[in-house]
Design a protein around this motif. Structure first.
Motif, mmCIF file in Angstrom:
data_model
loop_
_atom_site.group_PDB
_atom_site.id
_atom_site.type_symbol
_atom_site.label_atom_id
_atom_site.label_comp_id
_atom_site.label_asym_id
_atom_site.label_seq_id
_atom_site.Cartn_x
_atom_site.Cartn_y
_atom_site.Cartn_z
ATOM 1 N N PRO A 60 0.819 -1.219 0.000
ATOM 2 C CA PRO A 60 0.000 0.000 0.000
ATOM 3 C C PRO A 60 0.854 1.271 0.000
ATOM 4 O O PRO A 60 1.791 1.404 0.786
ATOM 5 C CB PRO A 60 -0.799 -0.093 1.293
ATOM 6 C CG PRO A 60 -0.665 -1.491 1.768
ATOM 7 C CD PRO A 60 0.525 -2.101 1.114
ATOM 8 N N THR A 69 0.734 5.429 0.346
ATOM 9 C CA THR A 69 -0.050 6.588 0.782
ATOM 10 C C THR A 69 0.641 7.847 0.291
ATOM 11 O O THR A 69 1.862 7.984 0.426
ATOM 12 C CB THR A 69 -0.169 6.624 2.323
ATOM 13 O OG1 THR A 69 -0.719 5.388 2.767
ATOM 14 C CG2 THR A 69 -1.082 7.779 2.775
ATOM 15 N N TYR A 128 0.846 12.066 0.336
ATOM 16 C CA TYR A 128 0.530 13.254 1.134
ATOM 17 C C TYR A 128 0.485 14.452 0.212
ATOM 18 O O TYR A 128 1.483 14.802 -0.415
ATOM 19 C CB TYR A 128 1.573 13.418 2.251
ATOM 20 C CG TYR A 128 1.493 12.264 3.221
ATOM 21 C CD1 TYR A 128 2.063 11.034 2.898
ATOM 22 C CD2 TYR A 128 0.781 12.374 4.410
ATOM 23 C CE1 TYR A 128 1.929 9.945 3.749
ATOM 24 C CE2 TYR A 128 0.655 11.296 5.270
ATOM 25 C CZ TYR A 128 1.224 10.087 4.925
ATOM 26 O OH TYR A 128 1.081 9.015 5.767
ATOM 27 N N ASP A 166 3.723 10.213 10.079
ATOM 28 C CA ASP A 166 3.078 8.907 9.878
ATOM 29 C C ASP A 166 4.104 7.790 9.709
ATOM 30 O O ASP A 166 3.886 6.665 10.177
ATOM 31 C CB ASP A 166 2.140 8.953 8.663
ATOM 32 C CG ASP A 166 0.864 9.725 8.970
ATOM 33 O OD1 ASP A 166 0.750 10.270 10.090
ATOM 34 O OD2 ASP A 166 -0.020 9.786 8.086
ATOM 35 N N ALA A 182 4.918 -0.566 4.348
ATOM 36 C CA ALA A 182 4.163 0.586 3.843
ATOM 37 C C ALA A 182 5.076 1.444 2.976
ATOM 38 O O ALA A 182 6.285 1.505 3.199
ATOM 39 C CB ALA A 182 3.626 1.416 5.008
ATOM 40 N N VAL A 238 5.309 5.456 1.472
ATOM 41 C CA VAL A 238 4.740 6.806 1.550
ATOM 42 C C VAL A 238 5.455 7.709 0.561
ATOM 43 O O VAL A 238 6.618 7.485 0.218
ATOM 44 C CB VAL A 238 4.848 7.396 2.977
ATOM 45 C CG1 VAL A 238 3.972 6.611 3.949
ATOM 46 C CG2 VAL A 238 6.295 7.415 3.461
ATOM 47 N N ALA A 243 -1.710 5.302 -5.618
ATOM 48 C CA ALA A 243 -2.125 5.283 -4.212
ATOM 49 C C ALA A 243 -3.508 4.674 -4.036
ATOM 50 O O ALA A 243 -3.914 4.387 -2.903
ATOM 51 C CB ALA A 243 -2.102 6.699 -3.645
ATOM 52 N N ARG A 256 -5.577 6.233 -1.365
ATOM 53 C CA ARG A 256 -4.963 6.577 -0.067
ATOM 54 C C ARG A 256 -4.222 7.919 -0.182
ATOM 55 O O ARG A 256 -2.997 7.966 -0.216
ATOM 56 C CB ARG A 256 -4.002 5.472 0.389
ATOM 57 C CG ARG A 256 -4.712 4.243 0.968
ATOM 58 C CD ARG A 256 -3.714 3.170 1.360
ATOM 59 N NE ARG A 256 -2.915 2.808 0.197
ATOM 60 C CZ ARG A 256 -3.260 1.872 -0.684
ATOM 61 N NH1 ARG A 256 -4.358 1.177 -0.499
ATOM 62 N NH2 ARG A 256 -2.507 1.633 -1.729
ATOM 63 N N VAL A 262 -3.704 11.598 1.571
ATOM 64 C CA VAL A 262 -3.895 12.390 2.794
ATOM 65 C C VAL A 262 -3.754 13.850 2.401
ATOM 66 O O VAL A 262 -2.697 14.264 1.935
ATOM 67 C CB VAL A 262 -2.852 12.010 3.866
ATOM 68 C CG1 VAL A 262 -3.010 12.899 5.094
ATOM 69 C CG2 VAL A 262 -2.978 10.534 4.236
#
Ligand code: TXA
Ligand code: MG
Length: 351
Positions: free
Chosen positions: A240, A242, A244, A258, A318, A320, A342, A345, A347
């Motif tokens: 996954p 994520t 930002y 995070d 994870a 990011v 993403a 996902r 943010v």
């Protein structure tokens, strides 16, 4: 087994090209470099080859293919008509990373268009692609040469990782230059609509043909139908990711916070990082995967898919990344691919 033919990207050996062309004409599946990403080519009028192609990629039949041609003069037999805008765009951007969608002729098989009454066409600029299309003397249907929903291949090694044993041949000319798929512009609608952003940006297109809309931002208020195949989850690493999104400093801060949270829980983290962010990330015990300089979006575009694959291979729990903030023709395309990678996902960070 899949055979790999190495060729020079600028001056490919005509014998190697002739072999690859013969394979295509005979119904084979041949991966080849374009300036954007590697494509998986088949004879666009060979329905058995088309069936093998969809099976090899595990691609749903509802996802239409792009037909690759030498130039605008070769489009005529594939379409109902060649509108003035298509000629103007081809004169400016072909050969190059622009795909145009036109109303199709009856000659184009349903397998290529997924039953739509339109067909997507482009003339790639990579010398190997051009040599292959010229030698084969047939329209070549070619999606990106990856397994469905995996990041597109920007190197022959990526093609092998996904499709070894499933396709006949890979023409390996090293890494591709652009790194993101072509801009897809639907000229069958009025006004024309960008279905997929790419290296040819909206302002560049508007400079040639005027009014253009972007899929999903229609000002008419009608609910825009997503283009077939342009799924929200696409180009994804298996781990996954994520993303930002927001002011660069605030987004990096949220990302680092995070990441620390993951580490505190005993998870491992890979960060897809812009060069500008490296000093701030230096003390975090994470795996850094380099995305290039944010302020050189062409560099980020060329690295993005390889970086997504690498971030998967490091085996973190994870991944990011910070959303690209810079404005550039590539900016919209990079943001689009990061958003899809993403798979929702995202943010949003207030600056
Ligand atoms: O840069 C590229 O375009 C690469 C290289 C190999 O040329 N090709 C590529 O193909 O990215 P593919 O199949 O991965 O993506 C093509 C997308 C489809 O997913 C679909 O959304 C859109 O183009 N497309 C194809 N035919 C269409 C049509 N008739 N109407 C609307 N969208 C279409
Ligand atoms: Mg694709």
């Amino acid at each position: 087994m899949t055979e790999v033919l190495r060729v020079d990207p600028i001056d490919p050996d005509p014998n190697a090209i002739a072999r690859a062309a013969a394979c295509l004409v005979a119904g084979g599946l041949v991966a080849f470099p374009t300036e954007t990403v590697y494509g998986l080519g088949v004879h666009a009028f060979d329905r058995r080859a088309l069936a093998r192609l969809f099976a090899a990629k595990e691609r749903p039949a509802t996802d239409p293919l792009i037909v690759h041609v030498p130039g605008i003069d070769d489009v005529t037999p594939l379409v109902a008509e060649v509108p003035r805008e298509a000629r103007a765009l081809a004169a400016r951007f072909w050969p190059g990373p622009l795909t145009i969608v036109l109303r199709r002729s009856i000659a184009v098989p349903d397998d290529v268009t997924a039953g739509l009454d339109t067909v997507a066409i482009r003339a790639p600029s990579h010398r190997v692609a051009r040599a292959l299309i010229a030698a084969a003397r047939i329209p070549i249907a070619a999606p990106s040469a990856n397994l469905f929903s995996r990041p597109s291949p920007t190197d022959a090694a990526h093609v092998l990782a996904d499709l070894n044993g499933r396709i006949d041949l890979i023409v390996d000319a090293g890494p591709t230059e652009v790194g993101l798929e072509s801009t897809v512009l639907d000229l069958s609608q009025d006004p024309p609509v960008i279905l997929r952003p790419g290296a040819v940006g909206i302002e560049m297109l508007r400079a040639v043909i005027g009014r253009i809309e972007i899929l999903g931002t229609s000002v008419t208020g009608s609910a825009a139908m997503p283009s077939p195949g342009l799924l929200s989850r696409h180009y994804s690493p298996r781990t996954p990711l994520t993303v930002y999104d927001g002011d660069a400093r605030a987004a990096l801060h949220a990302l680092a916070r995070d990441a620390q949270g993951h580490l505190d829980r005993g998870s491992t983290v890979a960060v897809l990082a812009f060069a500008e962010d490296l000093p701030q990330l230096a003390l975090l015990p994470v795996t850094i995967v380099h995305l290039g300089r944010e302020h050189e979006p062409a560099e980020v575009a060329a690295r993005l898919y390889a970086a997504l694959r690498e971030s998967d291979e490091v085996g973190a729990d994870a991944i990011v990344a910070r959303m690209l903030t810079t404005d550039h023709a590539f900016g919209a395309a990079i943001r689009d691919r990061l958003r899809r990678a993403a798979a929702g996902r995202i943010v949003r960070v207030e600056g």
